[in-house]
Design a protein around this motif. Structure first.
Motif, PDB file in Angstrom:
ATOM      1  N   ARG A 149       7.594  -8.511  -9.086  1.00  0.00           N
ATOM      2  CA  ARG A 149       9.116  -8.801  -8.978  1.00  0.00           C
ATOM      3  C   ARG A 149       9.597  -7.575  -8.025  1.00  0.00           C
ATOM      4  N   TYR A 150       9.129  -6.406  -7.808  1.00  0.00           N
ATOM      5  CA  TYR A 150       9.532  -5.353  -7.027  1.00  0.00           C
ATOM      6  C   TYR A 150       9.237  -5.845  -5.687  1.00  0.00           C
ATOM      7  N   LEU A 151       7.647  -6.224  -5.744  1.00  0.00           N
ATOM      8  CA  LEU A 151       7.366  -6.512  -4.175  1.00  0.00           C
ATOM      9  C   LEU A 151       8.070  -7.741  -3.697  1.00  0.00           C
ATOM     10  N   ALA A 152       8.142  -8.690  -4.361  1.00  0.00           N
ATOM     11  CA  ALA A 152       8.880 -10.012  -4.100  1.00  0.00           C
ATOM     12  C   ALA A 152      10.453  -9.514  -3.459  1.00  0.00           C
ATOM     13  N   THR A 201       2.927  13.797 -13.412  1.00  0.00           N
ATOM     14  CA  THR A 201       2.844  12.745 -14.357  1.00  0.00           C
ATOM     15  C   THR A 201       2.396  11.382 -13.707  1.00  0.00           C
ATOM     16  N   ARG A 202       1.551  10.791 -14.278  1.00  0.00           N
ATOM     17  CA  ARG A 202       1.114   9.499 -13.526  1.00  0.00           C
ATOM     18  C   ARG A 202       1.947   8.247 -14.119  1.00  0.00           C
ATOM     19  N   VAL A 203       2.650   7.570 -13.226  1.00  0.00           N
ATOM     20  CA  VAL A 203       3.372   6.202 -13.599  1.00  0.00           C
ATOM     21  C   VAL A 203       2.909   5.080 -12.944  1.00  0.00           C
ATOM     22  N   THR A 204       2.988   4.083 -13.494  1.00  0.00           N
ATOM     23  CA  THR A 204       2.290   2.710 -12.892  1.00  0.00           C
ATOM     24  C   THR A 204       3.186   1.565 -13.176  1.00  0.00           C
ATOM     25  N   PHE A 205       3.101   0.323 -12.425  1.00  0.00           N
ATOM     26  CA  PHE A 205       3.761  -0.666 -12.905  1.00  0.00           C
ATOM     27  C   PHE A 205       3.134  -1.638 -13.801  1.00  0.00           C
ATOM     28  N   ASN A 206       3.749  -2.286 -14.593  1.00  0.00           N
ATOM     29  CA  ASN A 206       3.025  -3.557 -15.459  1.00  0.00           C
ATOM     30  C   ASN A 206       3.005  -4.659 -14.066  1.00  0.00           C
ATOM     31  N   SER A 207       2.225  -5.404 -14.379  1.00  0.00           N
ATOM     32  CA  SER A 207       2.045  -6.351 -13.335  1.00  0.00           C
ATOM     33  C   SER A 207       3.066  -7.261 -13.200  1.00  0.00           C
ATOM     34  N   GLU A 208       3.720  -7.637 -13.852  1.00  0.00           N
ATOM     35  CA  GLU A 208       5.110  -8.715 -13.686  1.00  0.00           C
ATOM     36  C   GLU A 208       6.004  -7.760 -12.956  1.00  0.00           C
ATOM     37  N   ALA A 241      10.701   5.792  -0.780  1.00  0.00           N
ATOM     38  CA  ALA A 241      10.182   7.026  -1.611  1.00  0.00           C
ATOM     39  C   ALA A 241      11.151   7.203  -2.842  1.00  0.00           C
ATOM     40  N   ALA A 242      12.737   7.217  -2.200  1.00  0.00           N
ATOM     41  CA  ALA A 242      13.627   7.374  -3.372  1.00  0.00           C
ATOM     42  C   ALA A 242      13.710   6.530  -4.392  1.00  0.00           C
ATOM     43  N   SER A 243      13.444   5.111  -3.994  1.00  0.00           N
ATOM     44  CA  SER A 243      13.387   3.701  -4.870  1.00  0.00           C
ATOM     45  C   SER A 243      12.174   4.258  -6.013  1.00  0.00           C
ATOM     46  N   VAL A 244      11.234   4.424  -5.739  1.00  0.00           N
ATOM     47  CA  VAL A 244       9.899   4.705  -6.295  1.00  0.00           C
ATOM     48  C   VAL A 244      10.165   5.762  -6.997  1.00  0.00           C
ATOM     49  N   THR A 245      10.720   6.698  -6.896  1.00  0.00           N
ATOM     50  CA  THR A 245      11.241   8.106  -7.745  1.00  0.00           C
ATOM     51  C   THR A 245      12.202   7.754  -8.787  1.00  0.00           C
ATOM     52  N   ARG A 246      13.176   7.058  -8.353  1.00  0.00           N
ATOM     53  CA  ARG A 246      14.103   6.706  -9.286  1.00  0.00           C
ATOM     54  C   ARG A 246      13.533   5.738 -10.537  1.00  0.00           C
ATOM     55  N   MET A 247      12.633   4.759 -10.225  1.00  0.00           N
ATOM     56  CA  MET A 247      11.961   4.106 -11.341  1.00  0.00           C
ATOM     57  C   MET A 247      10.880   4.616 -11.939  1.00  0.00           C
ATOM     58  N   ALA A 248      10.225   5.723 -11.292  1.00  0.00           N
ATOM     59  CA  ALA A 248       9.188   6.613 -12.058  1.00  0.00           C
ATOM     60  C   ALA A 248       9.972   7.407 -12.881  1.00  0.00           C
ATOM     61  N   PRO A 261       0.864  -1.211  -0.146  1.00  0.00           N
ATOM     62  CA  PRO A 261      -0.093   0.072  -0.026  1.00  0.00           C
ATOM     63  C   PRO A 261       0.739   1.172  -0.049  1.00  0.00           C
ATOM     64  N   ASN A 262       1.907   1.329   0.635  1.00  0.00           N
ATOM     65  CA  ASN A 262       2.955   2.398   0.544  1.00  0.00           C
ATOM     66  C   ASN A 262       3.576   2.611  -0.827  1.00  0.00           C
ATOM     67  N   LEU A 263       3.793   1.471  -1.456  1.00  0.00           N
ATOM     68  CA  LEU A 263       3.954   1.659  -2.927  1.00  0.00           C
ATOM     69  C   LEU A 263       3.435   2.484  -3.618  1.00  0.00           C
ATOM     70  N   ASP A 264       1.923   2.246  -3.753  1.00  0.00           N
ATOM     71  CA  ASP A 264       0.875   2.864  -4.232  1.00  0.00           C
ATOM     72  C   ASP A 264       0.710   4.495  -3.853  1.00  0.00           C
ATOM     73  N   PHE A 265       1.018   4.769  -2.587  1.00  0.00           N
ATOM     74  CA  PHE A 265       1.100   6.005  -2.017  1.00  0.00           C
ATOM     75  C   PHE A 265       2.141   6.879  -2.457  1.00  0.00           C
ATOM     76  N   GLU A 266       3.541   6.132  -2.680  1.00  0.00           N
ATOM     77  CA  GLU A 266       4.485   6.897  -3.194  1.00  0.00           C
ATOM     78  C   GLU A 266       4.163   7.105  -4.621  1.00  0.00           C
ATOM     79  N   LEU A 267       3.776   6.367  -5.583  1.00  0.00           N
ATOM     80  CA  LEU A 267       3.383   6.696  -6.800  1.00  0.00           C
ATOM     81  C   LEU A 267       2.468   7.796  -6.889  1.00  0.00           C
ATOM     82  N   ASP A 268       1.218   7.818  -5.970  1.00  0.00           N
ATOM     83  CA  ASP A 268       0.393   8.965  -6.290  1.00  0.00           C
ATOM     84  C   ASP A 268       1.164  10.282  -5.661  1.00  0.00           C
TER      85      ASP A 268
END
Length: 534
Positions: free
Chosen positions: A394-397, A383-390, A414-421, A368-375
């Protein structure tokens, strides 16, 4: 049935009437309550002012004529100002404490239809607090043609019996806890229980709150949410003032916290209110309070206990009414034992202490915090960025697995999500982006483990990657060299100290040049090592 005692005020207006039979055509609450067919009053404690003695006597006589079984006990109680809440409440509290209540043998009713609004409120509060161990009673005139009896109703203060009210309270509480969690549907049971308790404390107490936990666990975010919740409930009107106490050093700490007067010291060209004054009627969040000096701690203690403190250079104290929230990543019990934190201040802060767990202890909350950081990224960058399902799987694993350390907690996430986005210009984080990010995190955390033995001087001078490239044996030696350099006035003096034994065996030596070459082997020089030390 147990006998019933009624307590109520004489209504100087509602109970009044002409001293003639015509008064029986009027509804008079103190008389009508004794005329109810379905309510027996055995004793009526009738509170009145001495200026209404005659009216009280008339009402007592009328009650005796319609309800002979009712014993009326007039009780004179005078108020200098019947609209002064403090005076009215104080005298009624004294009455309640002195009255010989016996709930096992008698039932008690408290009539709140008569008396000033202040008196009615005080009776309500005293009954709710069980100083008056009875039920509240209301009366009103009957509709239609005037008649003296009217109607009555008891008020049940047990809100849990009212399903609709209980449901609304539960919904409001749930909304408040959801708000404190920034709208994140957290799943960790211990964390959720803690937030439930904080919600209750925030709504009912102005006492200091102490938030403990590692860096990045969310102390600052939670403190701000507590402030916003209290403001939504109109419990405070002032600002949220936040300061990291680790940034307050030396004499400037006193000035920043408590303010100063013009001319108090060199550079004090104008009065400064200080952070405590700025937080008046609001919330002061002192993050890393364990970094404050003992003098500042003493003044903070007095400020939260008495609401008063002395600005630097001032002749008189100033006032500020604020609620304190303190944050720390230190173990204050150990700090008190070591003499670095005042025991009396810790005792004052320790009324409401909450320890926020790190992200590694709340792995079920990473999703749930992953979704919060994307928001949050979308709000900041537009800019709205999302994950593809796979990629998300993998990231959550990785993020919830045993290899994920999360030393920086939610800041790391937060830093990790920012880098990927940021590195996903298509707006979609794919498997490759996740692979690059998880490998990067693994390298960083591996370096942090490898560098765990590095001392503070070396750790502050070199980054994780540079330290990871140095053997542990060399790190210990380099730490000693850096510390010696910082304690020496120049390069040559440091070299003479470091090479004191070997230089005795040579006829000529250049210790400074030898030290320079040693530092250069690790990408360092004298200026970098000693910058800011003197």
């Amino acid at each position: 049935m147990k006998p019933t005692t009624l307590i109520g005020f004489l209504g100087s207006t509602l109970d009044a009437g002409p001293f003639s039979p015509a008064r029986w055509s009027k509804w008079r609450p103190s008389v009508s309550i004794c005329m109810q067919e379905d309510l027996r009053i055995d004793r009526f404690v009738l509170i009145h002012g001495t200026q209404h003695n005659r009216l009280a006597q008339l009402v007592a006589e009328d009650i005796a004529s319609v309800s002979p079984e009712t014993e009326v006990t007039p009780l004179a109680m005078d108020f200098a100002d019947p609209w002064d809440f403090e005076e009215v409440y104080g005298k009624l509290l004294d009455f309640a404490r002195a009255f010989p209540f016996d709930p096992e043998a008698q039932d008690y009713l408290v009539h709140i239809t008569t008396g000033t609004h202040v008196a009615q409120i005080c009776l309500f509060l005293l009954t709710e607090a069980r100083y008056l161990p009875g039920r509240l009673l209301q009366t009103q005139p009957a509709r239609g043609a005037p008649q003296p009896v009217g109607t009555w109703a008891a008020i049940d203060l047990d809100l849990s019996r009212y399903d609709s009210i209980a449901t609304r309270f539960a919904e409001a509480s749930a909304e408040s806890t959801h708000f404190l969690k920034s709208g994140i549907d957290t799943r960790n049971p211990a964390f959720n229980r803690m937030i439930d308790e904080i919600e209750q404390v925030a709504g009912r107490s102005r006492a200091p709150i102490l938030l403990m936990g590692p860096t990045g666990a969310g102390k600052s975010q939670l403190a701000r949410k507590v402030y916003e919740l209290k403001k939504l409930r109109h419990q405070i009107s002032g600002p949220f003032v936040e300061v990291n106490c680790a940034t307050l050093k030396g004499d400037s700490a006193m000035s920043a916290l408590f303010g100063h007067r013009k001319g108090a010291f060199t550079g004090a060209v104008a009065d400064r209110p200080g952070l405590l004054k700025t937080a008046h009627k609001g919330v002061l969040f002192l993050d890393e309070i364990g970094e404050l000096g003992l003098d500042e701690q003493a003044m903070i203690l007095r400020a939260i206990e008495e609401g008063r403190f002395l600005p630097v250079g001032a002749d008189s104290e100033t006032n500020s009414a604020f609620q304190l929230i303190a944050g720390t990543n230190r173990d204050l019990v150990e700090e008190v034992a070591a003499g670095r934190f005042r025991e009396d201040l810790f005792a004052r802060l320790n009324l409401w202490t909450f320890t926020l767990p790190g992200l590694a202890e709340r792995r079920e909350d990473i999703a749930p915090n992953l979704d919060f950081e994307l928001d949050r990224f979308a709000q900041v960058e537009g800019t709205r960025v999302t994950f593809n399902s796979e990629a998300r799987a993998r990231y959550l694993a990785f993020a919830t697995g045993p290899a994920a350390r999360w030393p920086g907690n939610f800041r790391d996430l937060a830093a990790s999500v920012t880098r990927m986005a940021t590195l996903s210009p298509s707006g979609r984080i794919d498997v490759e982006a996740v692979r690059m990010e998880t490998e990067r995190l693994a390298r960083l955390w591996s370096g942090a483990r490898a560098n765990a033995g590095a001392g503070p001087a070396l750790a502050a001078l070199m980054g994780d990657e540079a330290l990871a490239a140095i053997d542990p044996f060399d790190r210990v030696q380099l730490e000693y060299v850096v510390t010696t350099c910082r304690q020496s006035p120049n390069l040559s003096e440091a070299g003479r100290h470091l090479f004191a034994a070997s230089r005795q065996q040579r006829t000529s030596t250049n210790d400074g040049d030898r030290l320079r070459k040693y530092l250069a082997k690790f990408g360092l020089d004298w200026a970098a090592v000693t910058q800011g030390e003197r």
